[in-house]
Scaffold this motif. Sequence first.
Motif, mmCIF file in Angstrom:
data_model
loop_
_atom_site.group_PDB
_atom_site.id
_atom_site.type_symbol
_atom_site.label_atom_id
_atom_site.label_comp_id
_atom_site.label_asym_id
_atom_site.label_seq_id
_atom_site.Cartn_x
_atom_site.Cartn_y
_atom_site.Cartn_z
ATOM 1 N N ARG A 288 0.827 -1.211 0.000
ATOM 2 C CA ARG A 288 0.000 0.000 0.000
ATOM 3 C C ARG A 288 0.863 1.263 0.000
ATOM 4 N NH1 ARG A 288 -0.694 -2.622 4.993
ATOM 5 N NH2 ARG A 288 -0.210 -1.424 6.877
ATOM 6 N N ILE A 289 0.340 2.262 -0.702
ATOM 7 C CA ILE A 289 1.039 3.528 -0.926
ATOM 8 C C ILE A 289 0.213 4.665 -0.338
ATOM 9 C CG2 ILE A 289 1.783 5.147 -2.723
ATOM 10 C CD1 ILE A 289 2.355 2.793 -4.512
ATOM 11 N N PRO A 290 0.846 5.638 0.324
ATOM 12 C CA PRO A 290 0.077 6.795 0.829
ATOM 13 C C PRO A 290 -0.587 7.557 -0.324
ATOM 14 C CG PRO A 290 2.265 6.723 1.829
ATOM 15 C CD PRO A 290 2.265 5.701 0.729
ATOM 16 N N GLN A 291 -1.791 8.052 -0.058
ATOM 17 C CA GLN A 291 -2.488 8.859 -1.057
ATOM 18 C C GLN A 291 -1.870 10.259 -1.126
ATOM 19 O OE1 GLN A 291 -6.486 8.538 0.553
ATOM 20 N NE2 GLN A 291 -7.066 7.093 -1.049
ATOM 21 N N PRO A 292 -1.853 10.875 -2.316
ATOM 22 C CA PRO A 292 -2.156 10.274 -3.621
ATOM 23 C C PRO A 292 -0.952 9.479 -4.119
ATOM 24 C CG PRO A 292 -1.513 12.545 -3.921
ATOM 25 C CD PRO A 292 -1.520 12.314 -2.434
ATOM 26 N N PRO A 293 -1.177 8.440 -4.917
ATOM 27 C CA PRO A 293 -0.063 7.620 -5.381
ATOM 28 C C PRO A 293 0.753 8.346 -6.451
ATOM 29 C CG PRO A 293 -2.105 6.847 -6.363
ATOM 30 C CD PRO A 293 -2.477 7.939 -5.389
ATOM 31 N N ARG A 294 1.937 8.778 -6.119
ATOM 32 C CA ARG A 294 2.767 9.515 -7.061
ATOM 33 C C ARG A 294 3.590 8.550 -7.925
ATOM 34 N NH1 ARG A 294 2.096 14.644 -5.478
ATOM 35 N NH2 ARG A 294 1.608 15.039 -3.280
ATOM 36 N N GLU A 295 4.024 9.058 -9.073
ATOM 37 C CA GLU A 295 4.732 8.223 -10.038
ATOM 38 C C GLU A 295 5.993 7.606 -9.437
ATOM 39 O OE1 GLU A 295 5.482 6.211 -13.517
ATOM 40 O OE2 GLU A 295 3.681 7.321 -12.907
ATOM 41 N N GLN A 296 6.723 8.362 -8.646
ATOM 42 C CA GLN A 296 7.941 7.826 -8.041
ATOM 43 C C GLN A 296 7.627 6.654 -7.121
ATOM 44 O OE1 GLN A 296 10.224 10.630 -5.735
ATOM 45 N NE2 GLN A 296 11.877 9.175 -5.332
ATOM 46 N N ALA A 297 6.545 6.784 -6.333
ATOM 47 C CA ALA A 297 6.159 5.699 -5.433
ATOM 48 C C ALA A 297 5.754 4.454 -6.222
ATOM 49 C CB ALA A 297 5.022 6.146 -4.524
ATOM 50 N N LEU A 298 5.048 4.634 -7.322
ATOM 51 C CA LEU A 298 4.639 3.492 -8.142
ATOM 52 C C LEU A 298 5.848 2.800 -8.750
ATOM 53 C CD1 LEU A 298 1.514 5.038 -9.911
ATOM 54 C CD2 LEU A 298 1.517 3.282 -8.135
ATOM 55 N N ARG A 299 6.870 3.572 -9.138
ATOM 56 C CA ARG A 299 8.086 2.974 -9.674
ATOM 57 C C ARG A 299 8.862 2.219 -8.593
ATOM 58 N NH1 ARG A 299 7.687 1.963 -14.864
ATOM 59 N NH2 ARG A 299 6.749 3.732 -15.955
ATOM 60 N N GLN A 300 8.861 2.761 -7.405
ATOM 61 C CA GLN A 300 9.513 2.047 -6.297
ATOM 62 C C GLN A 300 8.722 0.801 -5.913
ATOM 63 O OE1 GLN A 300 9.613 5.325 -3.547
ATOM 64 N NE2 GLN A 300 11.644 6.004 -4.216
ATOM 65 N N GLN A 301 7.396 0.896 -5.994
ATOM 66 C CA GLN A 301 6.555 -0.274 -5.745
ATOM 67 C C GLN A 301 6.868 -1.387 -6.745
ATOM 68 O OE1 GLN A 301 2.372 -0.283 -6.956
ATOM 69 N NE2 GLN A 301 1.796 -0.648 -4.811
ATOM 70 N N GLU A 302 7.174 -1.023 -7.974
ATOM 71 C CA GLU A 302 7.580 -2.014 -8.973
ATOM 72 C C GLU A 302 8.765 -2.833 -8.472
ATOM 73 O OE1 GLU A 302 9.497 -2.099 -13.502
ATOM 74 O OE2 GLU A 302 8.774 -0.216 -12.630
ATOM 75 N N GLN A 303 9.761 -2.152 -7.889
ATOM 76 C CA GLN A 303 10.932 -2.851 -7.364
ATOM 77 C C GLN A 303 10.568 -3.727 -6.168
ATOM 78 O OE1 GLN A 303 13.841 -2.669 -9.075
ATOM 79 N NE2 GLN A 303 12.577 -1.456 -10.480
ATOM 80 N N GLU A 304 9.592 -3.288 -5.385
ATOM 81 C CA GLU A 304 9.186 -4.064 -4.211
ATOM 82 C C GLU A 304 8.476 -5.354 -4.618
ATOM 83 O OE1 GLU A 304 8.668 -0.482 -0.937
ATOM 84 O OE2 GLU A 304 7.115 -0.736 -2.468
ATOM 85 N N TYR A 305 7.599 -5.269 -5.611
ATOM 86 C CA TYR A 305 6.958 -6.491 -6.111
ATOM 87 C C TYR A 305 7.999 -7.431 -6.719
ATOM 88 C CZ TYR A 305 1.945 -5.783 -5.433
ATOM 89 O OH TYR A 305 0.688 -5.667 -4.870
ATOM 90 N N GLN A 306 8.932 -6.875 -7.449
ATOM 91 C CA GLN A 306 9.987 -7.697 -8.037
ATOM 92 C C GLN A 306 10.788 -8.396 -6.940
ATOM 93 O OE1 GLN A 306 12.476 -5.670 -10.893
ATOM 94 N NE2 GLN A 306 14.186 -7.073 -10.578
ATOM 95 N N HIS A 307 11.097 -7.667 -5.876
ATOM 96 C CA HIS A 307 11.877 -8.233 -4.772
ATOM 97 C C HIS A 307 11.146 -9.394 -4.108
ATOM 98 C CE1 HIS A 307 14.265 -8.526 -1.118
ATOM 99 N NE2 HIS A 307 13.179 -8.288 -0.411
ATOM 100 N N VAL A 308 9.850 -9.261 -3.906
ATOM 101 C CA VAL A 308 9.092 -10.324 -3.240
ATOM 102 C C VAL A 308 9.078 -11.590 -4.096
ATOM 103 C CG1 VAL A 308 6.815 -11.027 -2.424
ATOM 104 C CG2 VAL A 308 7.678 -8.737 -1.889
ATOM 105 N N VAL A 309 8.803 -11.443 -5.385
ATOM 106 C CA VAL A 309 8.789 -12.619 -6.257
ATOM 107 C C VAL A 309 10.186 -13.235 -6.339
ATOM 108 C CG1 VAL A 309 8.378 -13.443 -8.601
ATOM 109 C CG2 VAL A 309 6.817 -11.774 -7.564
ATOM 110 N N GLN A 310 11.193 -12.385 -6.425
ATOM 111 C CA GLN A 310 12.564 -12.901 -6.482
ATOM 112 C C GLN A 310 12.921 -13.649 -5.205
ATOM 113 O OE1 GLN A 310 14.621 -12.775 -9.165
ATOM 114 N NE2 GLN A 310 15.933 -14.140 -7.957
ATOM 115 N N ALA A 311 12.449 -13.163 -4.056
ATOM 116 C CA ALA A 311 12.709 -13.849 -2.789
ATOM 117 C C ALA A 311 12.140 -15.259 -2.812
ATOM 118 C CB ALA A 311 12.126 -13.048 -1.623
ATOM 119 N N CYS A 312 10.926 -15.400 -3.339
ATOM 120 C CA CYS A 312 10.330 -16.726 -3.446
ATOM 121 C C CYS A 312 11.182 -17.634 -4.321
ATOM 122 C CB CYS A 312 8.905 -16.635 -3.984
ATOM 123 S SG CYS A 312 8.090 -18.237 -4.230
ATOM 124 N N LEU A 313 11.659 -17.106 -5.443
ATOM 125 C CA LEU A 313 12.450 -17.919 -6.355
ATOM 126 C C LEU A 313 13.770 -18.369 -5.732
ATOM 127 C CD1 LEU A 313 11.915 -15.936 -9.694
ATOM 128 C CD2 LEU A 313 10.742 -18.012 -8.933
#
Length: 367
Positions: A288-313
């Motif tokens: 979850r991201i604080p409102q309003p969701p800014r572009e920088q936060a969404l780009r950092q969220q991309e790295q966070e999702y990648q990190h979680v999936v990579q951790a599983c692998l």
Amino acid sequence: MRGAASTRWHPPTRGRGALLTAGVLCMVVLVVSAILAVALPHPEQEQPTRGLPHLARAHGIDLGVAVAVNPLTHDTRYQSVVTENYTSVTAENAMKWEHVQPERSRFDWSGPDAVVDFAERNGLDVHGHTLLWHNQQPSWLAQGDWSAQELRQVLREHMEALLGRYQGRVTSWDVINEPFQDHGPRLRENLWYQVLGEDYIAEALSMAHEIDPEAELYINEFGIEGGGAKTDAMYSLVTDLLDRGVPLHGVGFQGHFVHGNVPQDLAEHMRRFSDLGLEVTVSELDVRIPQPPREQALRQQEQEYQHVVQACLEVPRCVGVSVWGVSDQHSWIPEWFPGYTAALPFDEDYEPKPALDGMTEALSRRR
């Protein structure tokens, strides 16, 4: 004009030129036929899967999503997001006590059937959620004055109905959901604990295994992803259960994260449990991201999702990652965490967000 010779008329001939033309045409037909034979599979051949499901299966993991019954049965865009991006589904609410057994011995199968039927039509696996939880209990159960014997009978009736109906169709279950206090290492004093004592967990797992011996049985918990006292308490609990021969197959790390606080050592903590021979999974992922969701936060969220999936692998016996909701339109986050939003890989209009690219990037890497 090209000269006088080009204006002269010649009678038709069936000589060498005509034979050459016919031969060329035959060769063209043969080549085109060969190309079509390769490019177009026979009707009985299954089309190859592409995208995220293909990548997840190539790594031998599930990429799952929690689904709600109403949009799953009425919204074609919702359905398409599920079928085009995931390999398994979890019923977000439809299999919980208050929905399945709103009155004692009166079962409502409309929701669970819709989820399981949809999954089977589309070649998706189903994870069952959940059998014992302190929330979303019907009033007849939560407010009942139960003896230990009576409550065990109620539990058996519920499990026999639910596990029995979907035996062989739902192959893994969250038997115990959130057994620990929200922010502490002590077992939660829920209905089951109060009546049956702390060994209710072993009793429930053993009962579920007796009813469906083939199902994979899980304990599912939040707040254990980054280590600490609660993680240690879970480790002690499952170690004791395994030492006693209690049927337990896996631990779900829920993964309800705040942007900027996804643990960097997630793989290390999951590996502690997989080293015991247990399966592990990230069972309810959102960031979850604080409102309003800014572009920088969404780009950092991309790295966070990648990190979680990579951790599983990176973790032996990590069998999958499931996101908790199909789109931001259907997310539980704004209601439960005011001021936060944009927690999922698809926005409110079902458009993909950078988080989807993050998962794709992790799964695109070779082992």
